[in-house]
Design a protein around this motif. Structure first.
Motif, short mmCIF file in Angstrom:
data_model
loop_
_atom_site.label_atom_id
_atom_site.label_comp_id
_atom_site.label_asym_id
_atom_site.label_seq_id
_atom_site.Cartn_x
_atom_site.Cartn_y
_atom_site.Cartn_z
N ASN A 23 1.19 -0.94 -0.16
CA ASN A 23 0.14 -0.25 -0.48
C ASN A 23 0.64 1.53 0.62
O ASN A 23 0.59 2.36 0.34
N MET A 24 2.39 1.04 -0.33
CA MET A 24 3.12 2.04 -0.35
C MET A 24 3.74 2.83 -1.53
O MET A 24 4.73 2.82 -1.87
N THR A 25 2.84 2.94 -2.22
CA THR A 25 3.30 2.53 -3.91
C THR A 25 3.61 4.24 -4.06
O THR A 25 4.49 4.67 -5.88
N ASP A 26 2.71 4.98 -3.60
CA ASP A 26 2.99 6.46 -4.08
C ASP A 26 4.50 7.16 -3.17
O ASP A 26 3.85 7.46 -1.92
N PRO A 27 5.19 7.28 -4.15
CA PRO A 27 6.30 8.04 -3.20
C PRO A 27 5.47 9.64 -2.18
O PRO A 27 6.82 10.10 -1.39
N GLU A 28 4.47 10.10 -2.86
CA GLU A 28 4.70 11.19 -2.38
C GLU A 28 3.87 11.38 -1.31
O GLU A 28 3.93 11.76 -0.05
N PHE A 37 11.51 -0.37 4.03
CA PHE A 37 11.61 -0.60 6.01
C PHE A 37 10.71 -1.75 5.44
O PHE A 37 11.38 -2.94 5.99
N PHE A 38 10.16 -1.95 4.94
CA PHE A 38 9.03 -2.92 5.41
C PHE A 38 9.31 -3.88 4.09
O PHE A 38 8.65 -4.53 4.27
N ALA A 39 10.15 -3.38 2.71
CA ALA A 39 10.62 -4.47 1.97
C ALA A 39 11.16 -5.18 2.92
O ALA A 39 11.26 -5.84 2.84
N GLN A 40 12.25 -4.44 3.36
CA GLN A 40 13.38 -5.56 4.38
C GLN A 40 12.90 -5.97 5.09
O GLN A 40 13.20 -7.06 5.42
N GLN A 41 11.57 -5.78 6.08
CA GLN A 41 10.79 -6.68 7.28
C GLN A 41 10.55 -8.29 6.42
O GLN A 41 10.31 -8.81 6.70
N ALA A 104 18.50 5.34 -5.63
CA ALA A 104 17.19 5.08 -5.79
C ALA A 104 16.61 3.71 -6.81
O ALA A 104 15.48 3.77 -6.60
N SER A 105 17.47 3.97 -7.18
CA SER A 105 17.08 2.74 -8.26
C SER A 105 16.36 1.33 -7.75
O SER A 105 15.94 0.92 -8.23
N ILE A 106 17.23 1.34 -6.68
CA ILE A 106 16.06 -0.55 -5.81
C ILE A 106 15.11 0.22 -5.31
O ILE A 106 14.75 -1.17 -5.24
N LEU A 107 14.35 0.98 -5.17
CA LEU A 107 12.63 1.02 -5.07
C LEU A 107 11.74 1.45 -6.09
O LEU A 107 10.82 2.51 -6.19
N ASP A 108 12.10 0.62 -7.43
CA ASP A 108 11.08 0.53 -8.32
C ASP A 108 10.26 0.06 -7.89
O ASP A 108 9.88 -1.63 -7.61
N ARG A 109 8.86 0.45 -6.95
CA ARG A 109 8.23 0.22 -6.04
C ARG A 109 7.37 -1.24 -6.29
O ARG A 109 6.85 -2.41 -5.84
N ARG A 110 7.04 -1.66 -7.73
CA ARG A 110 6.23 -2.07 -8.57
C ARG A 110 6.61 -3.59 -8.20
O ARG A 110 6.86 -4.45 -8.40
#
Length: 129
Positions: A23-28, A37-41, A104-110
């Protein structure tokens, strides 16, 4: 606690973190450090669930690569694609308490959400065996 119950409990916690992450797809709305953090967890707990499914004890660590290495020592195969999730280790602690820069390249959220979803499926299948 038996291995199956411990593995299932840890996977349930990983799924809880994954629901937050999804539910955190919007970086805004959600900072990169929170998403990371939630990805790591979710990844950490998924690997711990897989370790528990083997009957082994998992260490209390945030280091994803050490969990992957332990799985290898236990004779478990970890697909190479999932090893790259180690890039989230620093989000477990370091980036939560500093203003360090990260790629930031590792944060391609999708993409991250899709990869962790696949990891959770693989771990679920291992637990079900």
């Amino acid at each position: 606690m038996n291995e199956q119950l411990d593995a299932s409990s840890m996977l349930a916690i990983a799924r809880r973190d994954f629901r937050s992450l999804s539910n955190m797809t919007d970086p805004e709305l959600f900072e990169d450090v929170s998403f990371g953090f939630f990805a790591q967890q979710a990844v950490e707990k998924a690997f711990k669930a897989r370790i528990a499914a083997t009957g082994a004890k998992y260490p209390f660590t945030h280091e994803i690569l050490s969990l992957v290495d332990l799985l290898g020592d236990l004779g478990e195969t970890v697909p190479k694609a999932f090893e790259s999730l180690d890039q989230f280790t620093d989000f477990g602690v370091q980036f939560r308490y500093t203003r360090d820069e990260f790629s930031a390249s590792i944060l391609d959220r999708r993409y991250v959400i899709d990869e962790i979803s696949k990891l959770l499926e693989v771990v679920q299948r291992r637990i079900d065996q």
